[in-house]
Each structure stands twice: as C-alpha cells, then as structure tokens.
Write an enzyme that holds these catalytic residues in place. Structure first.
Site, mmCIF file in Angstrom:
data_model
loop_
_atom_site.group_PDB
_atom_site.id
_atom_site.type_symbol
_atom_site.label_atom_id
_atom_site.label_comp_id
_atom_site.label_asym_id
_atom_site.label_seq_id
_atom_site.Cartn_x
_atom_site.Cartn_y
_atom_site.Cartn_z
ATOM 1 N N LYS A 14 9.754 -13.819 -4.088
ATOM 2 C CA LYS A 14 9.967 -13.426 -5.489
ATOM 3 C C LYS A 14 10.950 -12.268 -5.625
ATOM 4 O O LYS A 14 11.875 -12.323 -6.416
ATOM 5 C CB LYS A 14 8.625 -12.916 -6.037
ATOM 6 C CG LYS A 14 8.053 -13.656 -7.171
ATOM 7 C CD LYS A 14 6.764 -12.983 -7.653
ATOM 8 C CE LYS A 14 5.839 -12.499 -6.580
ATOM 9 N NZ LYS A 14 5.287 -11.222 -6.615
ATOM 10 N N ARG A 134 5.395 -2.637 5.854
ATOM 11 C CA ARG A 134 4.659 -2.303 4.632
ATOM 12 C C ARG A 134 3.180 -2.152 4.929
ATOM 13 O O ARG A 134 2.597 -2.959 5.655
ATOM 14 C CB ARG A 134 4.878 -3.409 3.594
ATOM 15 C CG ARG A 134 5.543 -2.877 2.334
ATOM 16 C CD ARG A 134 5.842 -3.974 1.376
ATOM 17 N NE ARG A 134 4.644 -4.539 0.784
ATOM 18 C CZ ARG A 134 4.657 -5.410 -0.196
ATOM 19 N NH1 ARG A 134 5.805 -5.805 -0.701
ATOM 20 N NH2 ARG A 134 3.546 -5.896 -0.684
ATOM 21 N N ARG A 145 -4.929 -10.589 -0.421
ATOM 22 C CA ARG A 145 -3.913 -10.733 -1.478
ATOM 23 C C ARG A 145 -3.763 -12.191 -1.889
ATOM 24 O O ARG A 145 -3.632 -12.504 -3.073
ATOM 25 C CB ARG A 145 -2.573 -10.157 -1.011
ATOM 26 C CG ARG A 145 -2.527 -8.644 -1.217
ATOM 27 C CD ARG A 145 -1.613 -7.954 -0.242
ATOM 28 N NE ARG A 145 -0.224 -8.308 -0.404
ATOM 29 C CZ ARG A 145 0.660 -8.288 0.603
ATOM 30 N NH1 ARG A 145 0.285 -7.973 1.811
ATOM 31 N NH2 ARG A 145 1.904 -8.598 0.372
HETATM 32 P P1 ADP Z 1 3.215 -8.993 -3.168
HETATM 33 O O1 ADP Z 1 3.712 -9.942 -4.205
HETATM 34 O O2 ADP Z 1 3.769 -9.300 -1.810
HETATM 35 O O3 ADP Z 1 1.729 -8.802 -3.156
HETATM 36 P P2 ADP Z 1 4.005 -6.662 -4.779
HETATM 37 O O4 ADP Z 1 5.007 -5.642 -4.385
HETATM 38 O O5 ADP Z 1 4.318 -7.500 -5.946
HETATM 39 O O6 ADP Z 1 3.818 -7.560 -3.458
HETATM 40 O O7 ADP Z 1 2.577 -5.968 -5.012
HETATM 41 C C1 ADP Z 1 1.997 -5.100 -4.076
HETATM 42 C C2 ADP Z 1 0.644 -4.598 -4.575
HETATM 43 O O8 ADP Z 1 0.826 -3.823 -5.777
HETATM 44 C C3 ADP Z 1 -0.377 -5.682 -4.956
HETATM 45 O O9 ADP Z 1 -1.105 -6.148 -3.859
HETATM 46 C C4 ADP Z 1 -1.253 -4.912 -5.973
HETATM 47 O O10 ADP Z 1 -2.155 -4.053 -5.311
HETATM 48 C C5 ADP Z 1 -0.235 -4.043 -6.701
HETATM 49 N N1 ADP Z 1 0.287 -4.713 -7.929
HETATM 50 C C6 ADP Z 1 1.578 -5.059 -8.167
HETATM 51 N N2 ADP Z 1 1.700 -5.655 -9.374
HETATM 52 C C7 ADP Z 1 0.462 -5.693 -9.910
HETATM 53 C C8 ADP Z 1 -0.077 -6.190 -11.129
HETATM 54 N N3 ADP Z 1 0.690 -6.793 -12.057
HETATM 55 N N4 ADP Z 1 -1.418 -6.056 -11.343
HETATM 56 C C9 ADP Z 1 -2.211 -5.459 -10.445
HETATM 57 N N5 ADP Z 1 -1.774 -4.970 -9.275
HETATM 58 C C10 ADP Z 1 -0.442 -5.076 -9.000
#
Ligand code: ADP
Length: 187
Positions: A14, A134, A145
């Site tokens: 993404k 990470r 996740r």
């Molecule tokens: P990935 O898609 O690989 O999980 P992201 O960078 O999008 O990585 O998200 C990392 C973490 O940040 C998530 O596991 C969550 O803890 C938090 N997070 C990100 N966006 C949201 C959201 N919209 N709602 C709740 N938690 C979020």
C-alpha cells in the site's frame, strides 16, 4: 482532483503504491501509520498513547486516529485532493470519515483495495523486518496485525462496495505493473 482511499492488508504494498500515485497526481499521502510512528519517535502525548498498541500489532483507538485525520484533512494542501493510506481501518473510522467529508462539503472519488493472499503477506512482512527493522515486523505481531485486518478492516470492503466506490486491484506482480493497473482504474 483525486480524493482516494488506499486499502489492503499489512504488507500488500500500500505505502509503496500510495507514494507513486501521490507523486503522479500531486496530492498529499496521508499515512496514519507514518504519522503515528513520527509521534512515537518524537515522544508526543499521542505517541505515548499509541506506542503500546502499535508494538503489539493492535489498532490504535479510533478516537486517536479520527482526531489525526480530522486535523490533517483541514490543512491547505488537501484542498486539491489527497490519498488516505491506512485509514479508515474500522467501520467506526469509516463512519467518522463520512461525517467529516460531509462537513467539509467534499466527496471521495475511489477506494482502491490491493488484494494479496495471507501466505504472501507473511513472507513479505518478514522480509521487510530484515531490511527495515520496523519494531512491529516480527512473526507474532504480524499474525496479530493480519488477524486484526481480517476481523476489523475487511468488512470495510463491503461497506465501500455498497457505496459503489470500491476498485479492486490484484496486488501480486511487479511494483510497476501494479502501479499501471491502479492508474488505469483511476483514469
Ligand atoms: P501496516 O499496514 O503494515 O500494518 P501501517 O504503517 O499502516 O502498517 O500501520 C502500523 C500500525 O499503526 C498499525 O499496526 C496500527 O497499530 C497503527 N495504525 C495505523 N493506522 C491506523 C488506523 N487507521 N487505526 C488504528 N491504528 C492504526
């Protein structure tokens, strides 16, 4: 003018695709994951609140991320469009976004979903753990996740499908091929 949502499981690519599309359409990429990671790094109150959820691979509370997006979409650079990368992830977040857009008098163009099978995701995430280090890319957290994605975020596909804004893209293939498919969908 493009107002987009990018959805897809963790590890679907993404973020990479979002960056390509944002450079192309000259719109800001709004990644709640990046905003939260920066908050953790700089030790803000929000960062302190979010850290334990992120490290466990749990979703940060809706109120926190809804607050982030509420502020961010009111900033000037969003007046010419935006791409939401990683938001919304729950029905509650999607409902809050709907209200916010109504308040701002704007409408979404498309919701792009990048679909990748679970088995490929685990492999990609473990590879990324080695390359980028990470904190939340270890096997246990990855499983959590993915489980959270399947239970809380997947229902959003139907939510946007019913509204007629969902565009589904096969996320397997080269970075360039996938980017080309997305651009073709968006026109
Ligand atoms: P990935 O898609 O690989 O999980 P992201 O960078 O999008 O990585 O998200 C990392 C973490 O940040 C998530 O596991 C969550 O803890 C938090 N997070 C990100 N966006 C949201 C959201 N919209 N709602 C709740 N938690 C979020």
């Amino acid at each position: 003018m493009k107002r987009l949502i990018f959805m897809g499981p963790p590890g679907a690519g993404k973020g990479t695709q979002a960056k390509i599309i944002c450079d192309d359409y000259k719109i800001p990429q709004i990644s709640t994951g990046d905003i939260l990671r920066n908050a953790v790094k700089s030790g803000t109150e929000m960062g302190l609140k979010a850290q334990k959820f992120m490290e466990a691979g749990d979703l940060v509370p809706d109120s926190v991320v809804i607050g982030i997006i509420g502020e961010r979409l009111r900033e000037k650079d969003c007046s010419t469009g935006f791409l939401l990368d990683g938001f919304p992830r729950t029905i509650e977040q999607a409902d809050a976004l709907g209200k916010l857009l109504t308040e701002l008098g704007i409408k979404l163009d498309s919701v792009i979903n990048l679909a990748v099978p679970d088995a490929d995701l685990v492999k990609r995430l473990l590879d990324r753990a080695i390359k980028e280090g990470r904190a939340d890319d270890n096997e246990e957290t990855i499983k959590n996740r993915l489980a959270n994605y399947n239970s809380k975020t997947l229902p959003l596909l139907d939510y946007y499908r019913k509204k007629g804004s969902l565009r589904e893209i096969d996320g397997l293939g080269s970075m360039q091929d996938i980017a080309a498919k997305i651009k073709k969908e968006l026109g």
